[in-house]
Enzyme design. Structure first.
Site, PDB file in Angstrom:
ATOM      1  NE  ARG A  70       8.472  -2.928  -7.115  1.00  0.00           N
ATOM      2  CZ  ARG A  70       9.234  -1.916  -6.788  1.00  0.00           C
ATOM      3  NH1 ARG A  70       9.998  -1.327  -7.693  1.00  0.00           N
ATOM      4  NH2 ARG A  70       9.236  -1.429  -5.573  1.00  0.00           N
ATOM      5  CE1 TYR A  96       7.568 -12.985  -5.165  1.00  0.00           C
ATOM      6  CE2 TYR A  96       9.246 -11.366  -4.656  1.00  0.00           C
ATOM      7  CZ  TYR A  96       8.175 -12.144  -4.261  1.00  0.00           C
ATOM      8  OH  TYR A  96       7.718 -12.068  -2.975  1.00  0.00           O
ATOM      9  CE  LYS A 129       3.419  -2.124  -7.407  1.00  0.00           C
ATOM     10  NZ  LYS A 129       3.494  -1.346  -6.241  1.00  0.00           N
ATOM     11  CG  HIS A 151       2.795   2.907  -5.278  1.00  0.00           C
ATOM     12  ND1 HIS A 151       4.056   2.932  -4.740  1.00  0.00           N
ATOM     13  CD2 HIS A 151       2.333   1.649  -5.069  1.00  0.00           C
ATOM     14  CE1 HIS A 151       4.341   1.741  -4.221  1.00  0.00           C
ATOM     15  NE2 HIS A 151       3.314   0.953  -4.402  1.00  0.00           N
ATOM     16  CB  SER A 208       7.734  -0.372  -2.239  1.00  0.00           C
ATOM     17  OG  SER A 208       7.296  -0.083  -3.543  1.00  0.00           O
ATOM     18  CB  CYS A 233       6.350   3.072   3.394  1.00  0.00           C
ATOM     19  SG  CYS A 233       8.131   3.126   3.086  1.00  0.00           S
ATOM     20  CG  ASP A 243       0.457  -1.733  -4.466  1.00  0.00           C
ATOM     21  OD1 ASP A 243       1.224  -1.270  -3.604  1.00  0.00           O
ATOM     22  OD2 ASP A 243       0.843  -2.086  -5.595  1.00  0.00           O
ATOM     23  NE  ARG A 280       5.934  -7.770  -1.634  1.00  0.00           N
ATOM     24  CZ  ARG A 280       5.614  -6.485  -1.571  1.00  0.00           C
ATOM     25  NH1 ARG A 280       4.357  -6.092  -1.607  1.00  0.00           N
ATOM     26  NH2 ARG A 280       6.553  -5.563  -1.466  1.00  0.00           N
TER      27      ARG A 280
HETATM   28  P1  GTP Z   1       4.094  -2.540  -0.926  1.00  0.00           P
HETATM   29  O1  GTP Z   1       3.167  -3.702  -1.055  1.00  0.00           O
HETATM   30  O2  GTP Z   1       5.532  -2.925  -1.120  1.00  0.00           O
HETATM   31  O3  GTP Z   1       3.729  -1.390  -1.791  1.00  0.00           O
HETATM   32  O4  GTP Z   1       4.095  -2.120   0.646  1.00  0.00           O
HETATM   33  P2  GTP Z   1       3.022  -1.370   1.573  1.00  0.00           P
HETATM   34  O5  GTP Z   1       3.164   0.097   1.432  1.00  0.00           O
HETATM   35  O6  GTP Z   1       1.673  -1.954   1.375  1.00  0.00           O
HETATM   36  O7  GTP Z   1       3.566  -1.725   3.050  1.00  0.00           O
HETATM   37  P3  GTP Z   1       2.943  -2.641   4.215  1.00  0.00           P
HETATM   38  O8  GTP Z   1       1.610  -2.174   4.705  1.00  0.00           O
HETATM   39  O9  GTP Z   1       3.010  -4.058   3.764  1.00  0.00           O
HETATM   40  O10 GTP Z   1       3.976  -2.409   5.408  1.00  0.00           O
HETATM   41  C1  GTP Z   1       5.340  -2.682   5.282  1.00  0.00           C
HETATM   42  C2  GTP Z   1       5.989  -2.723   6.639  1.00  0.00           C
HETATM   43  O11 GTP Z   1       5.722  -1.526   7.380  1.00  0.00           O
HETATM   44  C3  GTP Z   1       5.504  -3.887   7.513  1.00  0.00           C
HETATM   45  O12 GTP Z   1       6.617  -4.487   8.138  1.00  0.00           O
HETATM   46  C4  GTP Z   1       4.625  -3.216   8.540  1.00  0.00           C
HETATM   47  O13 GTP Z   1       4.591  -3.933   9.744  1.00  0.00           O
HETATM   48  C5  GTP Z   1       5.254  -1.833   8.688  1.00  0.00           C
HETATM   49  N1  GTP Z   1       4.247  -0.823   9.109  1.00  0.00           N
HETATM   50  C6  GTP Z   1       3.045  -0.599   8.538  1.00  0.00           C
HETATM   51  N2  GTP Z   1       2.349   0.374   9.191  1.00  0.00           N
HETATM   52  C7  GTP Z   1       3.156   0.784  10.205  1.00  0.00           C
HETATM   53  C8  GTP Z   1       3.010   1.768  11.227  1.00  0.00           C
HETATM   54  O14 GTP Z   1       2.006   2.469  11.358  1.00  0.00           O
HETATM   55  N3  GTP Z   1       4.071   1.912  12.095  1.00  0.00           N
HETATM   56  C9  GTP Z   1       5.199   1.146  11.979  1.00  0.00           C
HETATM   57  N4  GTP Z   1       6.178   1.360  12.856  1.00  0.00           N
HETATM   58  N5  GTP Z   1       5.361   0.201  11.028  1.00  0.00           N
HETATM   59  C10 GTP Z   1       4.361   0.017  10.138  1.00  0.00           C
HETATM   60  C1  SPV Z   2       5.854  -2.663  -4.449  1.00  0.00           C
HETATM   61  O1  SPV Z   2       7.068  -2.912  -4.455  1.00  0.00           O
HETATM   62  O2  SPV Z   2       5.404  -1.490  -4.358  1.00  0.00           O
HETATM   63  C2  SPV Z   2       4.891  -3.779  -4.504  1.00  0.00           C
HETATM   64  C3  SPV Z   2       5.417  -5.126  -4.796  1.00  0.00           C
HETATM   65  O3  SPV Z   2       3.699  -3.566  -4.361  1.00  0.00           O
HETATM   66  S1  SPV Z   2       5.603  -5.418  -6.490  1.00  0.00           S
HETATM   67  O4  SPV Z   2       4.326  -5.870  -7.030  1.00  0.00           O
HETATM   68  O5  SPV Z   2       6.620  -6.472  -6.640  1.00  0.00           O
HETATM   69  O6  SPV Z   2       6.011  -4.210  -7.173  1.00  0.00           O
HETATM   70 MN    MN Z   3       3.305  -1.329  -3.905  1.00  0.00          MN
END
Ligand code: GTP
Ligand code: SPV
Ligand code: MN
Length: 600
Positions: A68, A211, A220, A240, A262, A264, A287, A379
């Site tokens: 984004r 993308y 979003k 979110h 995002s 996290c 999400d 992704r």
């Molecule tokens: P978006 O799709 O961008 O909104 O991201 P998201 O919030 O769904 O994040 P996601 O669960 O994909 O995690 C992103 C990163 O954080 C990955 O590299 C995970 O391995 C890491 N991660 C997730 N949970 C934990 C945790 O409990 N501890 C640690 N240290 N890392 C974590």
């Molecule tokens: C985020 O960035 O929080 C996502 C990926 O979930 S996107 O759909 O590209 O915004």
């Molecule tokens: Mn997201």
């Protein structure tokens, strides 16, 4: 017969963008197969080895189109003040003129697809409809995974239902000699990217990027930016947030929603694999959550999406077996690496790196290579029905009554592993202070701390401080007993060696366990200056790799650095020009006086 407003709108867009043909998308399986086959013919998608990864594909984007683009995302409200200081704003008339130039003839030589989609189950009162027009078949294929695409939506709109118009173009017309100056398999126009939202008319216009959130406009752009505006005007919240249902050892079900910025940890947390006896976790969404008060005075969550668009790097059998199981088939991968036997790989998938790969840019890669094999924001896009922990009733029209709301950022310091808010207003205060070290999900330097209130900084469609007022109002509209409890969590605190203290992932269930005990009144917690934290022995740490010092550090509330943090929050509030609700100013003052009274 006179033309419907929808048909007239589609005609007008075609008139402006000049596509070679217009195709109405139906959402049927045969059509999706045809679109995918066409993408393989055009080399936008590579079909993966069907024995290892049935019906799955890999896309490689132009290296300039990988996330984004927040600097090019705009909220165009009539009044600048309504967009607020956290959004880019341009006067609507000026923006309309710019868009007219950009979109003029931009689909020449291409097919314009018209996608009728619903966010949420079509017959749910919480569902909202949209029409996305796009010249990207990759977007058509992805929208079919992520949203409910159906001719029925078109019929509902023709019958008078509210709908959000969304126009998308990759911005590379084929009528010019230089049409293929960009990557043929991934046309885009990076210099001219614009993702625009008109607040009053609730329209979306996106140009130049193919993308993620830039182009899958149900996500979003509609479900959060326009959704938050609809929510403000209609008394609900577009968030979110992931949604999960936890069954406790006592057999009682609890619904949690959680807002983390995002990249996290939402997807990981939503798919948590329990490691405590008797617990079950079900994945309802990863999400986005739409939250609305129901007749019982409870807050009800639905997941408006039908798929996961999840971060690949770091996903492994160890961290998220559930996601690994879900992406075994029917998955569109973007910007991950390709193995020699036609499967996918990314950093963290296996401990051992393969000897040879084709990286996300299409180049040979070996473990000696200096660049990652998969892009950090690569992704997977997979239907939610592939997830083994998603229950059959995940999209029930009545939604799920929420018991607890969690806010979490990625903080190396200060923020304890878990804190309970003293009240709804204190919880809203916590949400407003979320901050995170910048990740790869958006363009910008990785690692820098940024405020990301409610994890909505890039997604709130109106003045962020007015949005906090709206949260307070929605809280008021709920029954005292039915109002969700609010908690702040932080999985990412680091020790003096820069290592994560908390093991995270499955062990996050221990935090869930404490939260459920709080909801059930089984533990009393301990008052701290920043909120209620687990009292000694309340957090189940059996079999957790954590030293006595580590545990102390996880909950350390340092008076000096917290006073500095409070001052930063005050400075941040000041940027909102008097829009911050008084209740949040009071929460900040209360925090400061609790800190002053605390031992150093
Ligand atoms: P978006 O799709 O961008 O909104 O991201 P998201 O919030 O769904 O994040 P996601 O669960 O994909 O995690 C992103 C990163 O954080 C990955 O590299 C995970 O391995 C890491 N991660 C997730 N949970 C934990 C945790 O409990 N501890 C640690 N240290 N890392 C974590
Ligand atoms: C985020 O960035 O929080 C996502 C990926 O979930 S996107 O759909 O590209 O915004
Ligand atoms: Mn997201």
């Amino acid at each position: 017969m006179s033309r419907s407003p929808l048909q007239t709108w589609v005609d007008n867009i075609a008139q402006l963008t000049q596509p070679e043909r217009v195709v109405w998308v139906t959402g049927e399986a045969a059509e999706q197969r045809e679109i995918l086959a066409g993408l393989v013919r055009e080399k936008t998608l590579i079909a993966l080895n069907s024995e290892l990864r049935p019906n799955s594909f890999l896309a490689r984007t132009d290296p300039r189109d990988v996330a984004r683009v927040e600097e090019r995302t705009f909220i165009c409200s009539e009044k600048r003040e309504d967009a607020g200081p956290t959004n880019n704003w341009v006067e609507p008339e000026l923006m309309r003129a710019e868009l007219k130039t950009l979109f003029d003839g931009c689909m020449a030589g291409r097919t314009m697809y018209v996608i009728p989609f619903s966010m949420g189950p079509i017959d749910s009162p919480q569902a909202r409809f949209g029409i996305e027009v796009t010249d990207s078949p990759y977007v058509v294929a992805s929208m079919a995974v992520m949203t409910t695409v159906s001719t029925k939506v078109k019929e509902c709109i023709e019958a008078g239902a509210e709908w959000v118009p969304a126009v998308h173009s990759v911005g590379v017309p084929l009528n010019e000699d230089n049409a293929w100056t960009t990557n043929r398999a991934w046309p885009c126009n990076p210099e001219k990217i614009k993702v625009v939202h008109f607040s009053e008319t609730r329209e979306i216009w996106s140009f130049g990027s193919g993308y993620g959130g830039n182009s899958l406009l149900g996500k979003k752009a509609m479900a959060l930016r326009i959704g938050s505006i609809q929510g403000r005007d209609q008394g609900w919240l577009a968030e979110h947030m992931l949604i999960m249902r936890v069954t406790s050892p006592a057999g009682k079900k609890f619904t949690f929603t959680a807002a983390f910025p995002s990249a996290c940890g939402k997807t990981n947390f939503a798919m948590l694999m329990p490691n405590l006896e008797g617990y079950k976790v079900e994945t309802i969404g990863d999400d986005i959550a739409w939250l609305a008060p129901n007749a019982n005075g409870r807050l009800v969550a639905i997941n408006p999406e039908t798929g996961f668009f999840g971060v690949a790097p770091g996903t492994s059998v160890k961290t998220n077996k559930n996601a690994i199981d879900a992406i075994r088939s029917n998955t569109i991968f973007t910007n991950v690496a390709l193995t020699d036997d036609g499967d996918v790989w990314w950093e963290g998938l296996t401990d051992e790196k393969p000897d040879h790969l084709i990286d996300w840019r299409g180049n040979d890669w070996t473990p000696e290579s200096e660049t990652p094999a998969a892009h950090p924001n690569s992704r997977f896009c997979v239907p939610i029905s592939n997830c083994l922990t998603t229950p059959d009733d995940w999209n029930r029209t009545e939604g799920f009554e929420v018991d607890a709301i969690l806010f979490g950022g990625r903080r190396a310091t200060n923020v304890p592993l878990v804190t309970q808010a003293n009240s709804w207003a204190h919880g809203v205060f916590m949400g407003s202070t979320i901050s995170s070290e910048q990740t790869a999900a958006a363009e910008g330097p990785v690692g820098v701390l940024r405020r990301d209130p409610f994890a909505m900084l890039p997604f709130c469609g109106y003045n962020m401080a007015d949005y906090w007022s709206h949260w307070l109002e929605v809280g008021e509209s709920l029954s005292e007993a039915g109002r969700p409890q609010i908690f702040q969590v932080n999985w990412f605190r680091k020790d003096s060696n820069g290592k994560f203290i908390w093991p995270g992932f499955s062990d996050n269930l221990r935090v869930v366990d404490w939260i459920i005990k709080r909801l059930e009144g089984e533990v009393s917690g301990r008052e701290s200056a920043v909120g209620i934290v687990p009292a000694d022995g309340e957090l189940n740490l059996t079999d957790v790799q954590l030293s006595e010092d580590g545990l102390k550090e996880l909950f350390d509330i340092n008076k000096t650095s917290w006073l500095a943090e409070a001052e930063m929050i005050g400075d941040y509030y000041e940027t909102f020009d008097g829009h911050v609700p008084g209740a949040l100013d009071s929460e900040l003052k209360a925090l400061q006086s609790r800190l002053q009274g605390a031992a150093a």
